[in-house]
Scaffold this motif. Sequence first.
Motif, PDB file in Angstrom:
ATOM      1  N   LYS A 112     -39.665  43.667  -6.973  1.00 37.58           N
ATOM      2  CA  LYS A 112     -40.147  42.555  -7.785  1.00 37.58           C
ATOM      3  C   LYS A 112     -40.024  41.259  -7.003  1.00 37.58           C
ATOM      4  CE  LYS A 112     -41.338  42.551 -11.430  1.00 37.58           C
ATOM      5  NZ  LYS A 112     -42.728  42.664 -11.946  1.00 37.58           N
ATOM      6  N   LEU A 113     -41.063  40.447  -7.071  1.00 35.45           N
ATOM      7  CA  LEU A 113     -41.060  39.156  -6.398  1.00 35.45           C
ATOM      8  C   LEU A 113     -40.023  38.241  -7.044  1.00 35.45           C
ATOM      9  CD1 LEU A 113     -42.501  37.355  -4.283  1.00 35.45           C
ATOM     10  CD2 LEU A 113     -44.006  36.590  -6.128  1.00 35.45           C
ATOM     11  N   GLN A 114     -39.094  37.743  -6.242  1.00 37.04           N
ATOM     12  CA  GLN A 114     -38.037  36.871  -6.740  1.00 37.04           C
ATOM     13  C   GLN A 114     -38.478  35.413  -6.624  1.00 37.04           C
ATOM     14  OE1 GLN A 114     -35.207  38.230  -8.120  1.00 37.04           O
ATOM     15  NE2 GLN A 114     -36.277  40.179  -7.736  1.00 37.04           N
ATOM     16  N   LEU A 115     -38.349  34.675  -7.715  1.00 34.76           N
ATOM     17  CA  LEU A 115     -38.735  33.269  -7.746  1.00 34.76           C
ATOM     18  C   LEU A 115     -37.522  32.389  -8.003  1.00 34.76           C
ATOM     19  CD1 LEU A 115     -42.001  33.534  -9.888  1.00 34.76           C
ATOM     20  CD2 LEU A 115     -41.811  33.465  -7.395  1.00 34.76           C
ATOM     21  N   GLY A 116     -37.479  31.265  -7.312  1.00 36.78           N
ATOM     22  CA  GLY A 116     -36.400  30.299  -7.496  1.00 36.78           C
ATOM     23  C   GLY A 116     -36.984  28.899  -7.579  1.00 36.78           C
ATOM     24  N   ALA A 117     -36.245  27.930  -7.064  1.00 39.97           N
ATOM     25  CA  ALA A 117     -36.734  26.560  -7.045  1.00 39.97           C
ATOM     26  C   ALA A 117     -37.893  26.440  -6.053  1.00 39.97           C
ATOM     27  CB  ALA A 117     -35.611  25.606  -6.646  1.00 39.97           C
ATOM     28  N   ILE A 118     -38.845  25.570  -6.372  1.00 38.63           N
ATOM     29  CA  ILE A 118     -39.998  25.364  -5.494  1.00 38.63           C
ATOM     30  C   ILE A 118     -39.547  24.603  -4.247  1.00 38.63           C
ATOM     31  CG2 ILE A 118     -42.281  24.320  -5.269  1.00 38.63           C
ATOM     32  CD1 ILE A 118     -42.613  24.612  -8.274  1.00 38.63           C
ATOM     33  N   LYS A 119     -39.752  25.196  -3.085  1.00 40.51           N
ATOM     34  CA  LYS A 119     -39.354  24.566  -1.827  1.00 40.51           C
ATOM     35  C   LYS A 119     -40.346  23.473  -1.436  1.00 40.51           C
ATOM     36  CE  LYS A 119     -37.376  28.906  -0.128  1.00 40.51           C
ATOM     37  NZ  LYS A 119     -37.495  29.977   0.891  1.00 40.51           N
ATOM     38  N   PRO A 120     -39.875  22.448  -0.726  1.00 41.98           N
ATOM     39  CA  PRO A 120     -40.809  21.396  -0.266  1.00 41.98           C
ATOM     40  C   PRO A 120     -41.938  21.962   0.576  1.00 41.98           C
ATOM     41  CG  PRO A 120     -38.530  20.703   0.023  1.00 41.98           C
ATOM     42  CD  PRO A 120     -38.486  22.147  -0.360  1.00 41.98           C
ATOM     43  N   VAL A 121     -41.606  22.918   1.462  1.00 39.42           N
ATOM     44  CA  VAL A 121     -42.628  23.590   2.270  1.00 39.42           C
ATOM     45  C   VAL A 121     -42.273  25.073   2.373  1.00 39.42           C
ATOM     46  CG1 VAL A 121     -43.232  21.562   3.652  1.00 39.42           C
ATOM     47  CG2 VAL A 121     -41.396  23.069   4.414  1.00 39.42           C
ATOM     48  N   ALA A 122     -43.268  25.888   2.572  1.00 42.25           N
ATOM     49  CA  ALA A 122     -43.018  27.309   2.795  1.00 42.25           C
ATOM     50  C   ALA A 122     -42.306  27.495   4.127  1.00 42.25           C
ATOM     51  CB  ALA A 122     -44.339  28.070   2.799  1.00 42.25           C
ATOM     52  N   ASP A 123     -41.350  28.429   4.171  1.00 39.32           N
ATOM     53  CA  ASP A 123     -40.606  28.672   5.400  1.00 39.32           C
ATOM     54  C   ASP A 123     -40.620  30.170   5.717  1.00 39.32           C
ATOM     55  OD1 ASP A 123     -38.862  29.774   3.549  1.00 39.32           O
ATOM     56  OD2 ASP A 123     -37.415  28.123   3.663  1.00 39.32           O
ATOM     57  N   GLU A 124     -39.781  30.581   6.650  1.00 40.10           N
ATOM     58  CA  GLU A 124     -39.777  31.981   7.063  1.00 40.10           C
ATOM     59  C   GLU A 124     -39.315  32.910   5.932  1.00 40.10           C
ATOM     60  OE1 GLU A 124     -37.880  32.793  10.771  1.00 40.10           O
ATOM     61  OE2 GLU A 124     -38.917  31.203  11.842  1.00 40.10           O
ATOM     62  N   LYS A 125     -38.436  32.414   5.062  1.00 37.81           N
ATOM     63  CA  LYS A 125     -38.014  33.213   3.916  1.00 37.81           C
ATOM     64  C   LYS A 125     -39.186  33.423   2.951  1.00 37.81           C
ATOM     65  CE  LYS A 125     -33.675  33.854   4.947  1.00 37.81           C
ATOM     66  NZ  LYS A 125     -33.165  35.227   5.230  1.00 37.81           N
TER      67      LYS A 125
END
Length: 404
Positions: A263-276
């Motif tokens: 299942k896709l895990q969602l958390g806080a929206i990051k300022p930019v997409a990163d390697e994670k």
Amino acid sequence: MLLPDWAVLNSSIDWLANGLWNLSWWQIVLYTLVTTHITICGVTIFLHRSQSHRALDLGPIPFHFFRFWMWIGTGMVTKEFVAIHRKHHAKVETEEDPHSPQTRGLKKLLLEGVELYRAESRNAETMVKYGTGTPDDWIERNLYSRFTWQGVGLMLILNLALFGGIGLTVWAVQMAWIPVMATGVINGIGHYWGYRNFESPDASTNVSFWGIVIGGEELHNNHHTYPTSAKFSVKKYEFDIGWFYISLMEKIGWAKVKKTVPKLQLGAIKPVADEKTLEALIANRYEVMAGYAREMRRACKDEIATLKEKQADLSPLKAAKRWLHRDDDKVPAAARPQLAQARAAHPVLDKMVTMREELRQMWLNTSQSREQLALDLQAWCRRAEESGIVALQQFSMKLRAAHA
């Protein structure tokens, strides 16, 4: 002249008519349905999910019961089934696939599926390469694999003893159940007709929402997308009876599930997409793209509503909408002109189709470094959020909230 022993003759006639159990017709039908259902459970739980894909481990009781039942109920050898099925996944929809209707034709699968299975079972290379890790104890070597037809012969004797002459019909149904349901319906129709939740790299389809008759195997597109999952249902409205039985066995200690659908895990929206974020995208790519498809359908619905208000021609978009969210190589040649026409007339949908393909390249492009792919993902999110298309903006923000 010797006269017949009428008592013996009458007893023989009574046995032929009623068997030892003397059941009514509906009880015989119920027995047939129950035994064929047990066979289906043996195929999907033991041969398929446990042995072929190692999605779960079975305790000694179900492990040995299913092995015995497969012997008397089908005559199939565990190693042969496992090897052929693993090769099917490894070579799916190619000429080397042992049973693909895409290469061999649906009619051949429906009418000659058993012959295809038998032919592949005689392929020594397939058995060696794909049949590892299956049972190899004394009873397997000296009974189940050695005397295959004797098992189904024992089932015939039992049926004749219990039901008399009608037992032959019961046995014929039992023996035909797997060739018709598994070989014909799943290996045939399950790669030819139905609905798809995910864009798996094959032609697999879900034959129905409810997997009951064939033990959950009806949800074939789900399985090909996540082959090592012990659970085949993924949507709230889907039901996998095989998983229901596995859950019950797990509660009483008869089974241990090793893997289910991620299942896709969602958390806080990051300022930019990163390697994670990139890791989460690649690991959950099928779920991510299914979410993207939902956004495309919503955008398409909005476009159709706008056309209705203008009383414009809806036919080109309606003809193309089923292909907008599909991979380019999955779009049939006959549908390409309609798709091109719809994209040219609807810039929003054209943009979404273009960016979908760019997103898909994130895990298809093996020549780029991890760092470069992360930068590409950042650029993709930026373009999506600057596009002015609400569906793309919302999807991008959800993507930036994903984590591995």
